[in-house]
Design an enzyme around this catalytic site. Structure first.
Site, PDB file in Angstrom:
ATOM      1  N   GLY A   7       1.018  -1.080   0.110  1.00  0.00           N
ATOM      2  CA  GLY A   7      -0.066   0.063   0.043  1.00  0.00           C
ATOM      3  C   GLY A   7       0.883   1.111  -0.055  1.00  0.00           C
ATOM      4  O   GLY A   7       1.101   1.763   1.040  1.00  0.00           O
ATOM      5  N   GLY A   9       0.612   4.473  -0.839  1.00  0.00           N
ATOM      6  CA  GLY A   9      -0.195   5.567  -1.369  1.00  0.00           C
ATOM      7  C   GLY A   9       0.478   6.698  -0.474  1.00  0.00           C
ATOM      8  O   GLY A   9       1.856   6.636  -0.590  1.00  0.00           O
ATOM      9  N   GLY A  12       2.426   5.265   2.591  1.00  0.00           N
ATOM     10  CA  GLY A  12       3.381   4.144   2.279  1.00  0.00           C
ATOM     11  C   GLY A  12       4.730   4.857   1.456  1.00  0.00           C
ATOM     12  O   GLY A  12       5.857   4.222   1.676  1.00  0.00           O
ATOM     13  N   LYS A  78      -5.493   1.089   3.169  1.00  0.00           N
ATOM     14  CA  LYS A  78      -6.512   1.447   3.949  1.00  0.00           C
ATOM     15  C   LYS A  78      -7.129   0.446   4.725  1.00  0.00           C
ATOM     16  O   LYS A  78      -6.912  -0.728   4.302  1.00  0.00           O
ATOM     17  CB  LYS A  78      -7.778   2.114   3.288  1.00  0.00           C
ATOM     18  N   LYS A 186      -5.249   6.736  19.484  1.00  0.00           N
ATOM     19  CA  LYS A 186      -5.351   7.468  18.357  1.00  0.00           C
ATOM     20  C   LYS A 186      -6.892   7.378  17.980  1.00  0.00           C
ATOM     21  O   LYS A 186      -7.426   8.086  17.298  1.00  0.00           O
ATOM     22  CB  LYS A 186      -4.371   6.839  17.459  1.00  0.00           C
ATOM     23  N   ASN A 190      -9.806   9.915  16.306  1.00  0.00           N
ATOM     24  CA  ASN A 190     -10.245   9.778  15.004  1.00  0.00           C
ATOM     25  C   ASN A 190     -11.872   9.555  15.267  1.00  0.00           C
ATOM     26  O   ASN A 190     -12.693  10.283  14.561  1.00  0.00           O
ATOM     27  CB  ASN A 190      -9.752   8.578  14.345  1.00  0.00           C
ATOM     28  N   ASN A 194     -13.008  12.388  12.857  1.00  0.00           N
ATOM     29  CA  ASN A 194     -13.460  12.113  11.412  1.00  0.00           C
ATOM     30  C   ASN A 194     -14.681  12.096  10.884  1.00  0.00           C
ATOM     31  O   ASN A 194     -14.976  12.767   9.970  1.00  0.00           O
ATOM     32  CB  ASN A 194     -12.739  10.602  11.172  1.00  0.00           C
ATOM     33  N   GLU A 269     -12.860   4.735   6.310  1.00  0.00           N
ATOM     34  CA  GLU A 269     -12.397   3.757   7.256  1.00  0.00           C
ATOM     35  C   GLU A 269     -13.703   3.842   8.358  1.00  0.00           C
ATOM     36  O   GLU A 269     -13.181   3.230   9.505  1.00  0.00           O
ATOM     37  CB  GLU A 269     -11.051   4.041   7.658  1.00  0.00           C
TER      38      GLU A 269
HETATM   39  P1  NAD Z   1      -3.877   6.087   0.527  1.00  0.00           P
HETATM   40  O1  NAD Z   1      -5.286   5.744   0.093  1.00  0.00           O
HETATM   41  O2  NAD Z   1      -3.092   7.282   0.232  1.00  0.00           O
HETATM   42  O3  NAD Z   1      -2.911   4.838   0.124  1.00  0.00           O
HETATM   43  C1  NAD Z   1      -3.199   3.380   0.321  1.00  0.00           C
HETATM   44  C2  NAD Z   1      -2.816   2.609  -0.807  1.00  0.00           C
HETATM   45  O4  NAD Z   1      -3.087   1.695  -0.921  1.00  0.00           O
HETATM   46  C3  NAD Z   1      -3.206   3.449  -2.264  1.00  0.00           C
HETATM   47  O5  NAD Z   1      -2.054   3.749  -3.199  1.00  0.00           O
HETATM   48  C4  NAD Z   1      -3.679   2.090  -3.051  1.00  0.00           C
HETATM   49  O6  NAD Z   1      -3.643   2.064  -4.517  1.00  0.00           O
HETATM   50  C5  NAD Z   1      -3.070   0.892  -2.334  1.00  0.00           C
HETATM   51  N1  NAD Z   1      -3.720  -0.146  -2.505  1.00  0.00           N
HETATM   52  C6  NAD Z   1      -5.029  -0.501  -2.590  1.00  0.00           C
HETATM   53  N2  NAD Z   1      -5.199  -2.008  -2.738  1.00  0.00           N
HETATM   54  C7  NAD Z   1      -4.307  -2.574  -2.480  1.00  0.00           C
HETATM   55  C8  NAD Z   1      -3.726  -3.906  -2.497  1.00  0.00           C
HETATM   56  N3  NAD Z   1      -4.398  -5.018  -2.708  1.00  0.00           N
HETATM   57  N4  NAD Z   1      -2.167  -4.110  -2.585  1.00  0.00           N
HETATM   58  C9  NAD Z   1      -1.369  -3.094  -2.581  1.00  0.00           C
HETATM   59  N5  NAD Z   1      -1.750  -1.563  -2.254  1.00  0.00           N
HETATM   60  C10 NAD Z   1      -2.904  -1.669  -2.590  1.00  0.00           C
HETATM   61  O7  NAD Z   1      -3.879   5.951   2.163  1.00  0.00           O
HETATM   62  P2  NAD Z   1      -3.095   6.701   3.054  1.00  0.00           P
HETATM   63  O8  NAD Z   1      -3.546   7.890   3.502  1.00  0.00           O
HETATM   64  O9  NAD Z   1      -1.744   6.426   2.756  1.00  0.00           O
HETATM   65  O10 NAD Z   1      -3.464   5.729   4.853  1.00  0.00           O
HETATM   66  C11 NAD Z   1      -2.896   4.686   4.800  1.00  0.00           C
HETATM   67  C12 NAD Z   1      -3.104   4.152   6.349  1.00  0.00           C
HETATM   68  O11 NAD Z   1      -2.471   5.237   7.200  1.00  0.00           O
HETATM   69  C13 NAD Z   1      -4.803   4.377   6.543  1.00  0.00           C
HETATM   70  O12 NAD Z   1      -5.050   3.525   7.882  1.00  0.00           O
HETATM   71  C14 NAD Z   1      -4.907   5.864   7.409  1.00  0.00           C
HETATM   72  O13 NAD Z   1      -5.987   6.041   8.040  1.00  0.00           O
HETATM   73  C15 NAD Z   1      -3.433   5.898   7.979  1.00  0.00           C
HETATM   74  N6  NAD Z   1      -2.958   7.217   8.213  1.00  0.00           N
HETATM   75  C16 NAD Z   1      -3.045   8.206   7.318  1.00  0.00           C
HETATM   76  C17 NAD Z   1      -2.299   9.550   7.462  1.00  0.00           C
HETATM   77  C18 NAD Z   1      -2.346  10.437   6.467  1.00  0.00           C
HETATM   78  O14 NAD Z   1      -1.755  11.665   6.664  1.00  0.00           O
HETATM   79  N7  NAD Z   1      -2.481  10.268   5.090  1.00  0.00           N
HETATM   80  C19 NAD Z   1      -1.743   9.720   8.798  1.00  0.00           C
HETATM   81  C20 NAD Z   1      -1.714   8.654   9.849  1.00  0.00           C
HETATM   82  C21 NAD Z   1      -2.343   7.526   9.347  1.00  0.00           C
END
Ligand code: NAD
Length: 305
Positions: A7, A9, A12, A78, A186, A190, A194, A269
């Site tokens: 993941g 995104g 990641g 996610k 946390k 949220n 959220n 989520e």
């Molecule tokens: P995001 O949607 O940006 O990234 C998720 C990624 O997973 C996407 O790029 C998607 O294409 C990929 N994905 C989907 N299905 C997949 C699969 N089967 N195999 C591999 N990859 C796959 O989400 P994010 O904002 O990076 O959040 C990720 C987690 O971190 C969530 O639980 C979120 O609540 C948590 N989080 C996010 C933030 C933030 O600032 N963005 C901060 C703290 C915690």
């Protein structure tokens, strides 16, 4: 250390990029072909709090089945798809691989356990903030501490190794002997922010400017606190309502991830946040009517997209 991120995104890519800069061998795994291709061709472009740069010593793939088992796999999909993503990419893991979740919400550890042995799983939380701008491009929006820990609270050699690798990447990281408490801590924040921001289209700070949303925030967090207490969770801070309001003010201009998900017509989520409080409350005999209302409203908004 050989590290794969499932993941890649916003978060990641952020962790992958920083760990690669710190000298680790990083493989980003994502289903988004254009993102993966852009990173492999041009590198990962990162802008934001620490300036702009392109990280080149990083690889990405949609199909890691050829890859050898990793030392560390970080799950950053996610929470809605944790089980599917981990089982899809289980070839990244062998008996010696540690799998770390830093995702938001409840239930990620249990979903990883459907594929990975519990002894290989560690967990934590992150206060970093990041958004995806375009394929291969992220904005590091906010810096915050990362906490990691063994599920049994011990300070193992592997936790110390991972701590070292994170620190080398410039990620301020702490080892915790109470990761479940941190995850619930946390979660309560949220729970308060959220769903309410997503329903009202308010930014975080505005929630405490209107007495109506402030009251709902208080009620939602108090219910979640009652569930946490019934579960015997030791929270990492006192007074969760005051703590959540403080976070609202500290992140006043932010749009919460749930609001962003709704605006971008993505699945939220909610089931792992307010919905998880309702489910846990039902198991423990704790009533959670406000969280039930928030969960149902977000679910309808999602269904009606
Ligand atoms: P995001 O949607 O940006 O990234 C998720 C990624 O997973 C996407 O790029 C998607 O294409 C990929 N994905 C989907 N299905 C997949 C699969 N089967 N195999 C591999 N990859 C796959 O989400 P994010 O904002 O990076 O959040 C990720 C987690 O971190 C969530 O639980 C979120 O609540 C948590 N989080 C996010 C933030 C933030 O600032 N963005 C901060 C703290 C915690």
């Amino acid at each position: 250390m050989k590290i794969a991120i499932i993941g890649a995104g916003a978060m990641g890519s952020l962790y992958g990029g920083l760990l690669a800069e710190g000298g680790q061998e990083v493989l980003l795994v994502d289903v988004w072909q254009e993102h993966v291709d852009t990173i492999n061709q041009w590198g990962l472009s990162m802008e934001g709090v620490n300036g702009h740069r392109t990280i080149k010593n990083i690889k990405a793939t949609t199909n890691p089945s050829y890859a050898e088992a990793m030392d560390l796999v970080i799950v950053f999909v996610k929470s809605t798809i944790t089980h599917i993503a981990v089982s899809q990419h289980k070839k990244l893991c062998d008996n010696n691989t540690t799998v770390l979740t830093l995702q938001n919400g409840l239930g990620n550890i249990e979903k990883i356990m459907e594929t990975i042995d519990k002894k290989n799983i560690i967990a934590g939380t992150t206060a970093q903030g990041c958004t995806l701008l375009a394929p291969g491009k992220i904005n590091h929006a906010g810096v915050g501490d990362t906490y990691i820990g063994e599920l049994d609270g011990t300070t193992s050699p592997r936790i110390k190794e991972i701590h070292k690798a994170f620190t080398a990447g410039g990620l301020k990281t702490n080892i915790s002997n109470n990761v479940l408490g941190l995850i619930w801590g946390k979660l309560l924040v949220n729970v308060g922010i959220n769903a309410l921001t997503a329903i009202t289209n308010l930014r975080n700070g505005q929630l405490v400017e209107f007495e109506e949303t402030e009251e709902l925030l208080e009620l939602a967090v108090e219910e979640a606190l009652a569930v946490a207490m019934a579960r015997g969770i030791e929270l990492p801070y006192g007074d969760p309502v005051a703590h959540t309001k403080k976070i609202c003010r500290a992140t006043a201009l932010n749009k919460s991830s749930m609001l962003q998900d709704l605006l971008n017509k993505r699945k939220t989520e909610i089931a792992m946040i307010n919905g998880a409080v309702v489910t846990e409350g039902e198991k423990l005999g704790v009533k959670t009517p406000v969280n039930k209302v928030l969960t149902n409203l977000i679910t309808v908004l999602e269904k009606n997209q």
